[in-house]
Design a protein around this motif. Structure first.
Motif, PDB file in Angstrom:
ATOM      1  N   UNK A   1       0.840  -1.200   0.000  1.00  0.00           N
ATOM      2  CA  UNK A   1       0.000   0.000   0.000  1.00  0.00           C
ATOM      3  C   UNK A   1       0.879   1.255   0.000  1.00  0.00           C
ATOM      4  N   UNK A   2       0.618   2.149  -0.931  1.00  0.00           N
ATOM      5  CA  UNK A   2       1.393   3.385  -1.040  1.00  0.00           C
ATOM      6  C   UNK A   2       2.579   3.295  -1.976  1.00  0.00           C
ATOM      7  N   UNK A   3       2.924   2.088  -2.443  1.00  0.00           N
ATOM      8  CA  UNK A   3       4.081   1.934  -3.325  1.00  0.00           C
ATOM      9  C   UNK A   3       3.744   2.397  -4.738  1.00  0.00           C
ATOM     10  N   UNK A   4       4.755   2.943  -5.437  1.00  0.00           N
ATOM     11  CA  UNK A   4       4.585   3.420  -6.815  1.00  0.00           C
ATOM     12  C   UNK A   4       5.671   2.824  -7.696  1.00  0.00           C
ATOM     13  N   UNK A   5       5.290   2.444  -8.908  1.00  0.00           N
ATOM     14  CA  UNK A   5       6.242   1.937  -9.905  1.00  0.00           C
ATOM     15  C   UNK A   5       6.128   2.795 -11.155  1.00  0.00           C
ATOM     16  N   UNK A   6       7.283   3.048 -11.795  1.00  0.00           N
ATOM     17  CA  UNK A   6       7.318   3.896 -12.995  1.00  0.00           C
ATOM     18  C   UNK A   6       7.954   3.129 -14.144  1.00  0.00           C
ATOM     19  N   UNK A   7       7.305   3.200 -15.300  1.00  0.00           N
ATOM     20  CA  UNK A   7       7.827   2.568 -16.517  1.00  0.00           C
ATOM     21  C   UNK A   7       8.047   3.664 -17.553  1.00  0.00           C
ATOM     22  N   UNK A   8       9.264   3.721 -18.096  1.00  0.00           N
ATOM     23  CA  UNK A   8       9.603   4.705 -19.130  1.00  0.00           C
ATOM     24  C   UNK A   8       9.887   3.973 -20.438  1.00  0.00           C
ATOM     25  N   UNK A   9       9.283   4.475 -21.495  1.00  0.00           N
ATOM     26  CA  UNK A   9       9.373   3.841 -22.811  1.00  0.00           C
ATOM     27  C   UNK A   9       9.823   4.869 -23.838  1.00  0.00           C
ATOM     28  N   UNK A  10      10.879   4.541 -24.592  1.00  0.00           N
ATOM     29  CA  UNK A  10      11.419   5.443 -25.609  1.00  0.00           C
ATOM     30  C   UNK A  10      11.215   4.814 -26.992  1.00  0.00           C
ATOM     31  N   UNK A  11      10.520   5.536 -27.856  1.00  0.00           N
ATOM     32  CA  UNK A  11      10.238   5.062 -29.213  1.00  0.00           C
ATOM     33  C   UNK A  11      10.753   6.063 -30.239  1.00  0.00           C
TER      34      UNK A  11
END
Length: 274
Positions: free
Chosen positions: A152-162
């Motif tokens: 609870x409260x955790x965040x994940x970030x995904x970055x995508x370069x095209x």
């Protein structure tokens, strides 16, 4: 006397717990201009990368088990399977991402040049084409990220370069392309897990490609050539019509001079001589 010791009963009560996942996303730049340049310029991919960023937040009171993120990006014009985008890099702050890799392509698709079709297309481009993905769409770039357990409260970030290939985008006749990119977060399927606000698990990001509206080289030459031919033809036709009605044969009579004014000048001149 042992009756009181035997009156216990064990019940298995299934426990369920609630989780909530929120997905957000954005793209930079939100729009780009595409289209091939002059005939002698080399065919290349876009110099400017398209950067997507997606955030997944565990906003519920409990841990979200084995959270996944699925990203769907329109990547072809049906029925063709030419890849419109090349995947340059994917980074995630939790877990790992995977997708079906294919060779980087920056060259145009071979197609028959039809000058007349290109001219008609230039003057009658449809306004905008909407691009979106169906479920398990094979013509879309599908990226799967396993983010693991999210407390609870955790965040994940995904970055995508095209990067995009302008010549492939130009295969479609529309003056603008609007890509609907969909990212869906979901926990591992478990009958004990209750997913709250499932609509917040899906994020839509919109990317727009705008054609520069410059005609192709041979189209420009053809338009100028047709314009010159039409202009010269109209000029010759107008000249012929004027000649037929006798415009160039009109007799121009000299303007008669006023006799009284001439006499007056002579009389005045005579007085000055005296």
């Amino acid at each position: 006397g042992n009756t009181l010791l035997d009156n216990t009963l064990t019940l298995a009560v299934p426990l369920k717990y609630e989780i909530e996942l929120n997905a957000h996303g954005f793209v930079s730049p939100a729009s780009f201009v595409y289209g091939t340049n002059e005939k002698d310029s080399p065919v290349t991919c876009m110099k400017e990368n398209i950067n997507f960023t997606f955030h997944v937040i565990s906003a519920g009171p409990n841990m979200a088990p084995n959270t996944n993120l699925e990203i769907m990006i329109p990547n072809a014009f049906p029925p063709n399977d030419f890849k419109l985008f090349n995947t340059l890099d994917i980074k995630t702050t939790a877990g790992q991402c995977s997708y079906n890799k294919y060779p980087r392509n920056c060259s145009p698709a071979e197609k028959n040049e039809n000058i007349l079709k290109d001219v008609v297309t230039f003057f009658s481009k449809p306004a905008k084409r909407q691009m979106y993905c169906m479920k398990n769409d094979s013509l879309c770039l599908q990226i799967y990220c396993k983010l693991g357990n999210m407390e609870s409260g955790k965040e994940a970030t995904v970055q995508l370069h095209l990067e995009a290939t302008p010549s492939l985008l130009e295969m479609d006749d529309a003056s603008a392309l609007k890509f609907e990119v969909r990212a869906t977060a979901s926990p591992e399927k478990n009958p004990k897990v209750i997913e709250l606000h499932k609509d917040k698990q899906v994020a839509y990001v919109y990317l727009e490609g705008v054609h520069h509206q410059k005609p192709k080289y041979h189209v420009t030459v053809l338009i100028i050539g047709i314009g010159l031919i039409v202009g010269v033809t109209l000029f010759l036709l107008l000249s012929f019509v004027l000649w037929k009605i006798g415009f160039f044969k009109r007799q121009y009579k000299p303007v008669p001079q006023d006799k009284n004014r001439r006499d007056s000048w002579s009389f005045t001149s005579g007085n000055k001589d005296d």
